[in-house]
Design a protein around this motif. Structure first.
Motif, PDB file in Angstrom:
ATOM      1  N   ASN A 101      11.379  10.353   3.784  1.00  0.00           N
ATOM      2  CA  ASN A 101      10.262  11.281   3.571  1.00  0.00           C
ATOM      3  C   ASN A 101       8.969  10.537   3.248  1.00  0.00           C
ATOM      4  N   TYR A 102       9.060   9.259   2.964  1.00  0.00           N
ATOM      5  CA  TYR A 102       7.854   8.472   2.688  1.00  0.00           C
ATOM      6  C   TYR A 102       7.456   7.690   3.932  1.00  0.00           C
ATOM      7  N   CYS A 103       6.190   7.334   3.969  1.00  0.00           N
ATOM      8  CA  CYS A 103       5.637   6.661   5.142  1.00  0.00           C
ATOM      9  C   CYS A 103       5.920   5.170   5.108  1.00  0.00           C
ATOM     10  N   GLN A 104       6.208   4.643   6.262  1.00  0.00           N
ATOM     11  CA  GLN A 104       6.334   3.203   6.429  1.00  0.00           C
ATOM     12  C   GLN A 104       5.088   2.739   7.190  1.00  0.00           C
ATOM     13  N   GLY A 105       4.299   1.863   6.575  1.00  0.00           N
ATOM     14  CA  GLY A 105       3.034   1.471   7.195  1.00  0.00           C
ATOM     15  C   GLY A 105       1.896   2.355   6.730  1.00  0.00           C
ATOM     16  N   GLU A 144       1.234  11.166  -2.249  1.00  0.00           N
ATOM     17  CA  GLU A 144       1.691  10.826  -3.599  1.00  0.00           C
ATOM     18  C   GLU A 144       2.971   9.988  -3.520  1.00  0.00           C
ATOM     19  N   ASP A 145       3.237   9.248  -4.576  1.00  0.00           N
ATOM     20  CA  ASP A 145       4.395   8.363  -4.567  1.00  0.00           C
ATOM     21  C   ASP A 145       5.677   9.168  -4.810  1.00  0.00           C
ATOM     22  N   PHE A 200       5.800   4.291  -2.212  1.00  0.00           N
ATOM     23  CA  PHE A 200       6.514   5.173  -1.290  1.00  0.00           C
ATOM     24  C   PHE A 200       5.698   6.455  -1.087  1.00  0.00           C
ATOM     25  N   PRO A 201       4.600   6.384  -0.335  1.00  0.00           N
ATOM     26  CA  PRO A 201       3.723   7.554  -0.146  1.00  0.00           C
ATOM     27  C   PRO A 201       4.399   8.632   0.698  1.00  0.00           C
TER      28      PRO A 201
END
Length: 481
Positions: free
Chosen positions: A388-392, A88-89, A110-111
């Protein structure tokens, strides 16, 4: 006319008097450098009058710097909410328009990426620690885990420089240089400030000599880098055909020439060079003995792990740091590269933790069993945290994390530190909600543990007085025992 001649003669006498006075002081300074105990009955006397400012809890520091920024969310700061909100964003109300790095290509999504590693509670404080750090979990009652560190820098170079020097720009003295300047060395045969480098298997960020620079302090306060090669300190050994007697004779003659140069030019760096030459001469005996691991008992080798016998590894550097500290080196700085996991974090962090976990914990145990932990401040951490969000691309078992300066985790041990957990972040692990600790606060606290008032350790350069904490910083008394 006679009045003018008289004034001219008086000026010449005054000039000659001041000149001779400065030369006399220079000779005294040179003599005190060549023979440190000449004018003092106490060879461990503080370099600056009045230091320490109050009774110190620690005498020396070992700083295990994790270059590249370890992910606090995968190691120390467990956030179950992220598991429930996988993919989730990140709510805009949490992010609040934070300045981002240019490495987050899509700055509209920003997942959320929860850790894939399990956490358990350990010790009296029931501190949550990742399964990646079983050895650190074993010494949790000796460390203070600070979850609420923060900085303004969002990229490696300024953030790393900030932690080392108290400024995001270069040419400021590093933390070790400040301590060398303020407290001096406990061992006249070894530098007050030593630097050890190692590299892990993950994506590495470079380290460079400005991180252990003396800045505007005398060059004698610069960190001395040890290498993993046959000669731990470069250019320390005598060249072929030159023995110890020859070296001593050469240094004596060189000292005489430098004394003449100082009398002519008055440059204090000339005296600093003399002191460095003399230190190198004394290190010729001290360094080989300290870097020889063959005399370490099997129990110590087993404690640190087999890599401690491989020069240049983090484990070997931890053991060497103990030996240097044990022999009176004031500040030992380790840099371990490889924590910059913008993608494939699980593929990198496992190896990084394997590199550092056992030996970091072994250092604590080793110092403790030798009765040295109480007087040695040990620090572990990087220059900022991870998002806390994934990059890629995000999958259930793979993710990357960008830089996150708003909150991250370090730990400290020994030297007057109160074990436990300090500070708290929100349920997203994004913002601090309790007991924030700025980099300047960290420096102020470390200096306080060494008996130094951070506002009083200053040096005047280019018309203003500088200090490690610049114009900020407050001591975090809650973590001091």
């Amino acid at each position: 006319m006679q009045k003018e001649i008289l004034e001219h003669g008086l000026n010449m006498n005054r000039r000659r008097f001041l000149s001779r006075l400065s030369l006399g002081i220079g000779s005294v300074a040179l003599g005190s450098l060549l023979i440190p105990d000449l004018f003092s009955s106490n060879p461990e006397e503080a370099v600056i009058a009045g230091l320490p400012h109050f009774a110190p809890k620690a005498k020396r520091v070992i700083y295990l710097f994790q270059n590249g920024a370890p992910s606090q969310l995968d190691l120390f700061d467990h956030k179950p909410l992220l598991q429930k909100m996988f993919g989730e964003d990140l709510p805009a109300s949490v992010r609040m328009g934070q300045r981002l790095t240019g490495m987050t290509a899509d700055q509209t999504k920003f997942p959320l990426a929860p850790t894939i590693y399990k956490f358990n509670q350990y010790g009296q404080a029931r501190a949550e620690i990742s399964e990646l750090l079983p050895y650190t979990a074993g010494v949790v009652d000796d460390i203070c885990i600070i979850k609420s560190m923060y900085t303004e820098a969002i990229n490696h170079d300024p953030a790393l420089t900030f932690f080392q020097t108290g400024a995001q720009i270069g040419n400021r003295p590093s933390m070790g240089a400040w301590l060398s300047y303020g407290l001096g060395s406990e061992n006249k045969n070894l530098p007050a400030f030593c630097v050890l480098l190692s590299k892990g298997k993950g994506n590495g960020q470079g380290v460079y000599s400005k991180l252990w620079t003396n800045g505007f302090l005398d060059s004698i306060h610069q960190g001395v880098q040890f290498s993993s090669g046959e000669n731990p300190v470069l250019y320390l050994n005598n060249p072929d055909g030159v023995d110890k007697t020859d070296r001593r004779r050469m240094l004596d003659k060189l000292g005489e020439l430098n004394d003449l140069a100082y009398k002519e030019f008055g440059d204090p760096e000339i005296n600093a060079k003399v002191q460095q030459y003399e230190m190198a001469y004394r290190m010729q005996t001290a360094v080989p003995e300290i870097t020889d691991m063959s005399k370490e008992p099997e129990s110590i080798i087993k404690m640190y792990g087999p890599d401690c016998l491989v020069p240049g590894t983090f484990a070997a550097n931890c053991l060497l740091a103990r030996k240097l500290s044990e022999n009176g080196v004031r500040f030992v700085q380790l840099y371990h590269q490889g924590w910059d996991a913008h993608d494939n974090l699980p593929g990198q962090i496992v190896g990084q933790c394997k590199d550092v976990d056992q030996s970091s914990a072994a250092l604590i145990t080793d110092l403790k069993q030798r009765g040295l932990l109480d007087e040695t401040l040990v620090i572990w951490g990087g220059e900022f945290g991870r998002t806390n969000y994934c990059q890629g691309k995000l999958t259930k078992d793979n993710y990357g994390r960008d830089h996150h300066p708003r909150c991250f985790t370090i730990w400290m041990a020994g030297g007057g530190i109160k074990p436990g957990v300090y500070g708290e972040t929100d349920d997203f692990g994004y913002n601090i909600v309790k007991n924030p600790v700025h980099v300047h606060d960290f420096h102020a606290t470390a200096l306080a543990l060494l008996g130094i008032d951070h506002e009083k350790l200053t040096y005047k350069s280019q018309g203003r007085r500088f200090r490690l904490t610049d114009v900020a910083g407050k001591v975090v008394n809650d973590i001091i025992a």
